[in-house]
Scaffold this active site. Structure first.
Site, PDB file in Angstrom:
ATOM      1  N   GLU A  39      -9.831   4.064   6.399  1.00 57.84           N
ATOM      2  CA  GLU A  39      -8.606   4.764   7.307  1.00 57.84           C
ATOM      3  C   GLU A  39      -9.755   5.369   7.845  1.00 57.84           C
ATOM      4  O   GLU A  39      -9.605   5.514   9.537  1.00 57.84           O
ATOM      5  CB  GLU A  39      -7.507   5.587   6.815  1.00 57.84           C
ATOM      6  CG  GLU A  39      -6.496   4.462   6.189  1.00 57.84           C
ATOM      7  CD  GLU A  39      -5.616   3.390   6.700  1.00 57.84           C
ATOM      8  OE1 GLU A  39      -6.045   3.602   8.045  1.00 57.84           O
ATOM      9  OE2 GLU A  39      -5.590   2.908   6.122  1.00 57.84           O
ATOM     10  N   GLU A  68       0.661  -0.952  -0.334  1.00 56.19           N
ATOM     11  CA  GLU A  68      -0.201  -0.344  -0.646  1.00 56.19           C
ATOM     12  C   GLU A  68       0.948   1.063   0.036  1.00 56.19           C
ATOM     13  O   GLU A  68       1.858   0.888   0.796  1.00 56.19           O
ATOM     14  CB  GLU A  68      -1.237  -0.068   1.157  1.00 56.19           C
ATOM     15  CG  GLU A  68      -1.979   1.065   1.633  1.00 56.19           C
ATOM     16  CD  GLU A  68      -2.783   1.247   2.010  1.00 56.19           C
ATOM     17  OE1 GLU A  68      -3.467   1.895   2.546  1.00 56.19           O
ATOM     18  OE2 GLU A  68      -2.590   0.633   3.083  1.00 56.19           O
ATOM     19  N   HIS A 113      -9.914  -4.031  10.271  1.00 58.33           N
ATOM     20  CA  HIS A 113      -9.272  -2.918   8.775  1.00 58.33           C
ATOM     21  C   HIS A 113      -9.698  -4.612   8.058  1.00 58.33           C
ATOM     22  O   HIS A 113     -10.575  -4.187   6.908  1.00 58.33           O
ATOM     23  CB  HIS A 113      -8.275  -2.537   8.227  1.00 58.33           C
ATOM     24  CG  HIS A 113      -7.963  -1.709   8.187  1.00 58.33           C
ATOM     25  ND1 HIS A 113      -8.674  -0.254   7.508  1.00 58.33           N
ATOM     26  CD2 HIS A 113      -6.741  -0.591   8.573  1.00 58.33           C
ATOM     27  CE1 HIS A 113      -7.986   0.509   7.204  1.00 58.33           C
ATOM     28  NE2 HIS A 113      -6.969   0.634   8.184  1.00 58.33           N
ATOM     29  N   HIS A 144      -6.888  -0.990  15.650  1.00 58.83           N
ATOM     30  CA  HIS A 144      -6.819  -0.790  14.191  1.00 58.83           C
ATOM     31  C   HIS A 144      -6.196  -1.693  12.973  1.00 58.83           C
ATOM     32  O   HIS A 144      -7.355  -1.927  11.916  1.00 58.83           O
ATOM     33  CB  HIS A 144      -5.837   0.817  14.036  1.00 58.83           C
ATOM     34  CG  HIS A 144      -6.245   1.401  12.231  1.00 58.83           C
ATOM     35  ND1 HIS A 144      -6.524   2.511  12.443  1.00 58.83           N
ATOM     36  CD2 HIS A 144      -5.435   1.458  10.926  1.00 58.83           C
ATOM     37  CE1 HIS A 144      -6.726   2.943  11.317  1.00 58.83           C
ATOM     38  NE2 HIS A 144      -5.919   2.075  10.483  1.00 58.83           N
ATOM     39  N   GLU A 145      -5.465  -2.308  12.991  1.00 60.28           N
ATOM     40  CA  GLU A 145      -5.055  -3.343  11.859  1.00 60.28           C
ATOM     41  C   GLU A 145      -6.288  -4.741  12.021  1.00 60.28           C
ATOM     42  O   GLU A 145      -6.595  -4.900  10.388  1.00 60.28           O
ATOM     43  CB  GLU A 145      -3.661  -3.837  11.554  1.00 60.28           C
ATOM     44  CG  GLU A 145      -2.925  -2.564  11.833  1.00 60.28           C
ATOM     45  CD  GLU A 145      -3.001  -1.493  10.580  1.00 60.28           C
ATOM     46  OE1 GLU A 145      -3.708  -1.854   9.462  1.00 60.28           O
ATOM     47  OE2 GLU A 145      -2.701  -0.537  10.850  1.00 60.28           O
ATOM     48  N   GLY A 173       3.554   2.702  10.685  1.00 60.55           N
ATOM     49  CA  GLY A 173       3.503   2.080  11.291  1.00 60.55           C
ATOM     50  C   GLY A 173       3.032   0.382  11.242  1.00 60.55           C
ATOM     51  O   GLY A 173       3.325  -0.532  11.898  1.00 60.55           O
ATOM     52  N   ALA A 174       2.355  -0.200  10.046  1.00 63.78           N
ATOM     53  CA  ALA A 174       1.272  -1.441  10.525  1.00 63.78           C
ATOM     54  C   ALA A 174       0.205  -1.700   8.730  1.00 63.78           C
ATOM     55  O   ALA A 174       0.115  -0.151   8.665  1.00 63.78           O
ATOM     56  CB  ALA A 174       0.889  -1.946  11.343  1.00 63.78           C
ATOM     57  N   MET A 175       0.852  -2.452   8.987  1.00 65.73           N
ATOM     58  CA  MET A 175      -0.487  -2.876   7.188  1.00 65.73           C
ATOM     59  C   MET A 175      -0.785  -3.985   7.273  1.00 65.73           C
ATOM     60  O   MET A 175      -0.856  -5.201   7.851  1.00 65.73           O
ATOM     61  CB  MET A 175       1.021  -3.344   6.235  1.00 65.73           C
ATOM     62  CG  MET A 175      -0.337  -3.020   4.757  1.00 65.73           C
ATOM     63  SD  MET A 175      -0.520  -2.017   4.200  1.00 65.73           S
ATOM     64  CE  MET A 175      -2.542  -2.379   3.094  1.00 65.73           C
ATOM     65  N   GLU A 176      -2.377  -3.503   7.077  1.00 66.70           N
ATOM     66  CA  GLU A 176      -3.198  -4.992   7.027  1.00 66.70           C
ATOM     67  C   GLU A 176      -3.354  -6.026   6.472  1.00 66.70           C
ATOM     68  O   GLU A 176      -4.698  -6.416   6.096  1.00 66.70           O
ATOM     69  CB  GLU A 176      -4.654  -3.819   7.292  1.00 66.70           C
ATOM     70  CG  GLU A 176      -4.976  -3.235   5.869  1.00 66.70           C
ATOM     71  CD  GLU A 176      -4.963  -2.027   5.513  1.00 66.70           C
ATOM     72  OE1 GLU A 176      -5.070  -1.298   4.784  1.00 66.70           O
ATOM     73  OE2 GLU A 176      -3.756  -1.594   6.304  1.00 66.70           O
TER      74      GLU A 176
END
Length: 880
Positions: free
Chosen positions: A326, A127, A307, A303-304, A267-270
């Site tokens: 988001e 992403e 998603h 959060h992730e 920070g992170a990826m879902e």
């Protein structure tokens, strides 16, 4: 190369894809000198496309094309064009199979987009547009395909091979290699593709869903981090249960995986079923992670995971709709964090971030709507406007509809659009259809940039016992947008009588059982509201619980603010009254002689906070934090950085000296023994104790010094040790400062995440973070220009938090930042572009600073071959 382009993309140019991909089979041959990627796609013409074009265009970036075949037949050179950023196949039918073999070099990928290597591990970040760095593909979110992925690698070096979905086959190959094949049963856009290969430790857990299915939970980390997984896994299980209870959303695969990666731009990826995290956002143990890290990890894991539905099962039609996933997911994780801890404290934290940073973004050259109309580089639009303001927009819908209708709307949204790529309009339409509310005007929140300003005047009619509020709204001009329309704003209010009691808000004289709090719906440029049967002039409590992301202008007196600090039943507004009082006092001292007295009632108010045990201590911990220097600067049109920082320091020193005994008592009252507990109550005690310690060291108190040294050396957790370190580093005890910094590094030098804390403590310190000292940190053996976390911890923290040194009058801080932006632009333009932010609002500063900031921006602008990431930010910042 994409980095040579400066092209603007517009929302109104959106067209549906000409071709769709039903299935893609990927095969990765991972080697030390590069990776060969085999891709076989099943494509068909999109029935919704009006185009009859027989050519196929695929996106690509930094790829070496080896072979390409159509329906099994190898194409000759004249059958296609490889233009670097585009692969064009000249003649295709309505349905066909295309096989492409590319060669890439993950080991040389410093941009950290697509497939790259981090600490000897292969991992991906796709992403927004990273998949095109792996293979040629229609790399856009509205092309959703089912993926199967076979990964082949050396078994000894890479025993763990991961991708999306479920592993369906594995086995050994010749030459000590092995393979694993993964099948993802759900169609997904290419930005959600993920791959990880490495020598990792597997930590396992499980979760039973509300329908009784057993989900296999796995977390993969480097061996040295094997003891730092429990908190993330516990947070994941809490998130899964919460999403079932609050939104009725059950996880859909049989396995959910998390991987920790040291080198990561975000920070992170879902990624579907395989979330990849920056190590700093997922690894925690009490001896290495602070309370703030524990809370951040819980929120990011949630959060992730959230998603999975708000982003994966229902995704974005195009990147202009980024806040669709988001903003909605930030709202969901904010609700989750509120339920896990103090809702008031969470609201204060969210509003602080919004008012300090997002409002600045809204008032700056990069201002854009929650749904932008154009962009040059999409990675520049992963902004606080998209995330935090997008969250507030969803929150306002929740406020207007109420919890029950909002849940009905979210259910309809997920049911109606499951498996689709949709828009913010689709989200709002689901809310309208479920509730029966007309949200046409509300959609302006997605279309208009800028922070609305709400001006409030009041009057009291003694004879008729009517209290009137006259409320005006105005949305300021922003780049490309002028003369904006009034927006639909939920404005929560209450009024207090002289005893501090909430009064009924009767809009109709005949109304019985009127509520003591109302959400006034502002839809016009000006409204007047009349409240009846008010016996005496009240004190207004405006924008309760920060019900909308707006600026409020009302002429509160200091007496009224102190009154609200003591009596307002809305916890957020009690805190806000304290902030407004402190801001007023600090601003009144800017540029004044040192003998100018500090408002004595401020000491009384803060003394009450320190001694009244009946108050919510979590709220008190927040109220004891003075407005930040960054927020004080944000409130000025021609900010005098040195003057504002000096005035704030004067107020802090005066409070600490006046309340020294109360601070010592607070420190001891909140001491604790026993093992570390990451509970809200324990975190509040530590926050209060460490705030008191920081104030004592601010005035170089000798007893505070002794307490800090003892706490530093005896602390049983990182929260207390790092707080003592920071307090000593920010004091005038120079010998102690040097000693504890050396001891801390000696103790933790083998833990990269703790070393990042050590870097940040120094880079942010007015005392220890001189430009000379920060330059020395960049030469430290533990610093690594390839690691985004290290760059953020030194360069980013210095420019964003060490304002007194960054804004040196000789412009040396600006030159420092510009040099490193230029350096990073060639290796990691995403990180470089984000570092430009402190320079972008140069116009809001006094002339002393303004010229130097502008000159620094111009030096970046003048670099040859500037990436589109940095070019866009700098160009917009310098535009008239």
């Amino acid at each position: 190369m994409r980095t040579q382009e400066h092209r603007t993309i517009y929302l109104n140019e959106y067209r549906v894809p000409v071709f769709l991909v039903d299935h893609v089979a990927l095969r990765f041959e991972l080697f030390e000198d590069g990776t060969r990627v085999h891709s076989t796609m099943k494509l068909r013409r999109n029935p919704d496309s009006e185009s009859s074009d027989t050519k196929l265009e695929l996106d690509g970036d930094s790829l070496t094309l080896e072979t390409i075949s159509l329906n099994g037949q190898t194409l000759a050179n004249g059958d296609y064009d490889d233009k670097g950023g585009k692969l064009i196949v000249h003649e295709v039918s309505d349905e066909f199979s295309l096989t492409i073999v590319t060669w890439i070099e993950p080991q040389n990928n410093t941009r950290l987009e697509g497939l790259y290597k981090s600490s000897g591990m292969f991992c991906t970040q796709c992403e927004a547009e990273g998949f095109r760095c792996i293979t040629f593909f229609p790399d856009r979110p509205d092309v959703m395909a089912r993926f199967s992925t076979r990964i082949e690698a050396d078994k000894a070096r890479y025993p763990i091979l991961l991708s999306n979905g479920n592993d369906v086959e594995r086995g050994d190959l010749d030459d000590g290699r092995h393979f694993v094949t993964w099948e993802d049963p759900f169609p997904k856009p290419s930005y959600l593709f993920a791959l990880v290969a490495g020598d990792l430790v597997e930590k396992k857990d499980s979760f039973t869903t509300m329908s009784g299915r057993e989900i296999d939970l796995r977390m993969y980390v480097e061996p040295r981090n094997s003891e730092k997984c429990d908190h993330a896994l516990d947070s994941l299980k809490r998130s899964m249960r919460w999403d079932e209870d609050v939104y009725g959303r059950e996880y859909d695969l049989d396995i959910f995986m998390i991987v920790a990666v040291d080198d990561f731009n975000m920070g992170a990826m879902e990624n579907k079923g395989l979330n990849i995290f920056n190590s700093s956002c997922v690894l925690a143990s009490s001896d290495t992670a602070t309370d703030a890290a524990y809370q951040r990890i819980e929120a990011i894991v949630a959060h992730e995971y959230f998603h999975n539905w708000s982003g994966n099962r229902v995704t974005c039609r195009d990147w202009f709709q980024l806040s669709l996933k988001e903003g909605f997911t930030v709202f969901r994780d904010s609700q989750f964090s509120s339920d896990m801890g103090s809702a008031t404290v969470k609201r204060i934290e969210d509003a602080t971030l919004l008012r300090t940073a997002q409002f600045a973004e809204d008032a700056g050259p990069m201002a854009h709507p929650v749904r932008p109309a154009s962009y040059m580089e999409i990675t520049n639009f992963y902004t606080l406007t998209i995330y935090e303001k997008g969250c507030e927009v969803v929150g306002m819908i929740h406020t207007l509809l109420g919890p029950e209708l909002f849940r009905k709307g979210s259910d309809l949204y997920f049911e109606r659009h499951d498996g689709q790529a949709v828009t913010t309009d689709d989200f709002v339409k689901a809310m309208e259809d479920a509730s029966g509310r007309d949200l046409s005007q509300f959609r302006l929140w997605y279309e208009q940039a800028g922070t609305p300003v709400i001006s409030v005047k009041d009057e009291f009619d003694v004879e008729r016992k009517i209290y009137r509020l006259n409320i005006r709204q105005q949305v300021p001009d922003t780049p490309g947008q002028r003369n904006k329309k009034p927006q639909h704003i939920p404005f929560a209010v209450g009024i207090l009588n002289s005893q501090g009691e909430d009064q009924p808000l009767k809009l109709d004289p005949a109304e019985n059982d009127a509520p003591t709090e109302r959400v006034l719906e502002l839809t016009e440029a000006e409204h007047t509201f009349e409240f009846h049967d008010i016996e005496a002039r009240p004190v207004p409590s405006l924008l309760r619980n920060f019900s909308a992301p707006v600026r409020v202008r009302y002429s509160w007196t200091r007496e009224q603010l102190i009154f609200l600090m003591n009596y307002d039943s809305d916890g957020f507004n009690r805190w806000d009254a304290g902030q407004r009082l402190a801001i007023d006092v600090v601003q009144s001292l800017v540029g004044q002689p040192s003998e100018t007295p500090v408002e004595p009632r401020l000491v009384t108010a803060y003394g009450h906070l320190l001694t009244d045990s009946g108050l919510d201590q979590a709220m008190v911990a927040k109220m004891l934090q003075l407005p930040s220097e960054a927020y004080l600067l944000e409130l000025n049109d021609a900010a005098d950085v040195q003057g504002i920082c000096e005035a704030r320091t004067r107020v802090l020193n005066h409070l600490a000296l006046s309340l020294r005994e109360e601070l010592v008592a607070c420190y001891h009252r909140n001491s604790e023994s026993g093992p570390y507990q990451p509970t809200p109550e324990a975190m509040t005690r530590r926050t209060l104790r460490n705030s008191a310690l920081g104030w004592l060291l601010q005035i170089n108190d000798e007893e505070g010094r002794v307490l800090a040294l003892k706490q530093f050396r005896e602390a049983g957790n990182m929260t207390d040790q790092s707080a003592a370190l920071r307090a000593l580093v920010n004091s005038d005890f120079e010998e102690d400062r040097a000693r504890v910094l050396a001891e801390f590094y000696q103790q933790w030098q083998h833990d990269p995440l703790v070393v990042e804390q050590w870097f940040a403590v120094q880079a942010s310190s007015p005392k220890a973070g001189s430009l000379e000292a920060v330059n020395a940190l960049l030469e430290h053996p533990a610093f690594d220009w390839k690691n985004p976390n290290k760059i953020r911890a030194v360069v980013g923290v210095f420019a964003g938090q060490n304002l007194i040194n960054f804004h040196a009058r000789d412009a040396s801080g600006y030159d420092f930042l510009a040099r490193h932006i230029i350096r990073l632009d060639d290796s990691n333009p995403q990180i470089a572009a984000r570092l430009v932010a402190p320079l972008t609002r140069w116009r809001q500063y006094a002339e002393t600073y303004r010229n130097g900031m502008k000159a620094a921006l111009e030096s970046v602008r003048d670099k040859s071959s500037l990436s589109p990431d940095v070019y866009e930010v700098v160009y917009k910042s310098l535009a008239d």
